[in-house]
Design a protein around this motif. Structure first.
Motif, PDB file in Angstrom:
ATOM      1  N   LEU A   4      -5.878   4.800  -4.248  1.00 38.28           N
ATOM      2  CA  LEU A   4      -4.438   4.524  -4.333  1.00 38.28           C
ATOM      3  C   LEU A   4      -4.164   4.031  -5.862  1.00 38.28           C
ATOM      4  O   LEU A   4      -3.033   4.203  -6.326  1.00 38.28           O
TER       5      LEU A   4
ATOM      6  N   ARG B 267       0.943  -1.309   0.023  1.00 33.09           N
ATOM      7  CA  ARG B 267       0.059   0.072   0.054  1.00 33.09           C
ATOM      8  C   ARG B 267       0.820   1.351  -0.138  1.00 33.09           C
ATOM      9  O   ARG B 267       0.731   2.188  -0.557  1.00 33.09           O
ATOM     10  N   GLU B 268       1.929   1.100   0.714  1.00 27.53           N
ATOM     11  CA  GLU B 268       2.929   2.399   0.780  1.00 27.53           C
ATOM     12  C   GLU B 268       3.354   2.740  -0.819  1.00 27.53           C
ATOM     13  O   GLU B 268       3.634   3.724  -1.157  1.00 27.53           O
TER      14      GLU B 268
ATOM     15  N   GLU C  74      -0.076  13.428   2.337  1.00 25.33           N
ATOM     16  CA  GLU C  74      -0.325  12.716   3.559  1.00 25.33           C
ATOM     17  C   GLU C  74      -1.441  13.609   4.282  1.00 25.33           C
ATOM     18  O   GLU C  74      -2.316  13.252   4.968  1.00 25.33           O
TER      19      GLU C  74
ATOM     20  N   ARG D 259       0.983   4.379  -2.477  1.00 29.00           N
ATOM     21  CA  ARG D 259       0.889   5.803  -2.149  1.00 29.00           C
ATOM     22  C   ARG D 259       2.152   6.663  -2.849  1.00 29.00           C
ATOM     23  O   ARG D 259       1.761   7.765  -3.026  1.00 29.00           O
TER      24      ARG D 259
ATOM     25  N   ARG E 251      -4.721  13.604   3.296  1.00 27.93           N
ATOM     26  CA  ARG E 251      -5.545  12.283   3.724  1.00 27.93           C
ATOM     27  C   ARG E 251      -5.809  12.483   5.304  1.00 27.93           C
ATOM     28  O   ARG E 251      -6.817  12.073   5.650  1.00 27.93           O
TER      29      ARG E 251
ATOM     30  N   THR F  43      -1.060  12.299  -7.008  1.00 28.92           N
ATOM     31  CA  THR F  43      -1.993  12.998  -6.291  1.00 28.92           C
ATOM     32  C   THR F  43      -2.512  14.236  -7.292  1.00 28.92           C
ATOM     33  O   THR F  43      -1.459  14.726  -7.966  1.00 28.92           O
TER      34      THR F  43
END
Length: 214
Positions: free
Chosen positions: A155, A17-18, A125, A21, A128, A160
């Motif tokens: 994601l 998941r990182e 971040e 991102r 979020r 972004t």
């Protein structure tokens, strides 16, 4: 004591998941179990478990040529995602205007204030964090459950929209309008501001897609 396989699978899942991102894993990129295991310094068993979890959540899918890859959305799916996000974020803001306590409002106001001084690499971040705080301020557990897969799906959209020229500054103003309406207890204005914010993010996403090389 050796770590349990479940713990390692959780670590592999979190690392994946990182990667989504931070751009280390991109939509359409092939997912090879052995390669991931070597990169993470793990055996294939926990990596396999993490991949299965990602498949169940729709983050990994079967590619057109066989094998697995990071899921990739077409234009219709992106439009559906933003449409649902607009509805849910609008609902979150409306409920927050009715349900948020003083600590919720102070946190949202502090997050908006902090945005102006953030370095570029911290903006996504922080954004979020703002939206998580907004969702929590609605005080509705069912809404939180509905929003969770939306966050996962975002994601898969790549960089972004806050990286698009002028978008970060505009988003700060939009966040401020949402929070002002919540603080005033104006549910209709809060919902309208939140919906407008997501619609603007969608427009920025479309602009970014149009600028990508063919």
């Amino acid at each position: 004591m050796p770590r349990a396989a479940g713990s390692l699978a959780d670590q592999a899942y979190d690392r994946f998941r990182e990667g989504l991102r931070n751009g280390g894993l991109r939509p359409g990129q092939r997912v090879l179990e052995l390669e991931l295991a070597e990169r993470l310094g793990m055996s294939r068993t926990p990596v396999r478990e993490a991949i299965r979890r990602m498949q169940a959540e729709g983050l990994i899918a079967h590619g057109p040529g066989g094998g697995l890859c990071v899921a990739q959305y077409d234009h219709a799916e992106v439009a559906e995602l933003y449409g649902m996000r607009e509805a849910l974020e609008g609902t979150a803001a409306r409920l927050a205007a009715r349900q948020a306590g003083r600590p919720d409002i102070l946190l949202l106001q502090a997050l908006v204030t902090a945005e102006a001084a953030l370095p570029a690499e911290a903006i996504a971040e922080h954004n979020r964090r703002f939206h998580r705080a907004l969702h929590q301020a609605a005080h509705n557990r069912y809404l939180l459950r509905a929003l969770a897969p939306i966050g996962d799906a975002l994601l898969l959209l790549g960089p972004t929209t806050l990286a698009h020229p002028g978008r970060a500054a505009a988003a700060r103003e939009e966040h401020a309008r949402i929070v002002a309406a919540i603080a005033a207890g104006d549910a209709e204005a809060a919902e309208a501001a939140a919906r407008s914010h997501i619609a603007a993010a969608h427009a920025a996403r479309l602009a970014m897609a149009a600028e990508e090389p063919a």
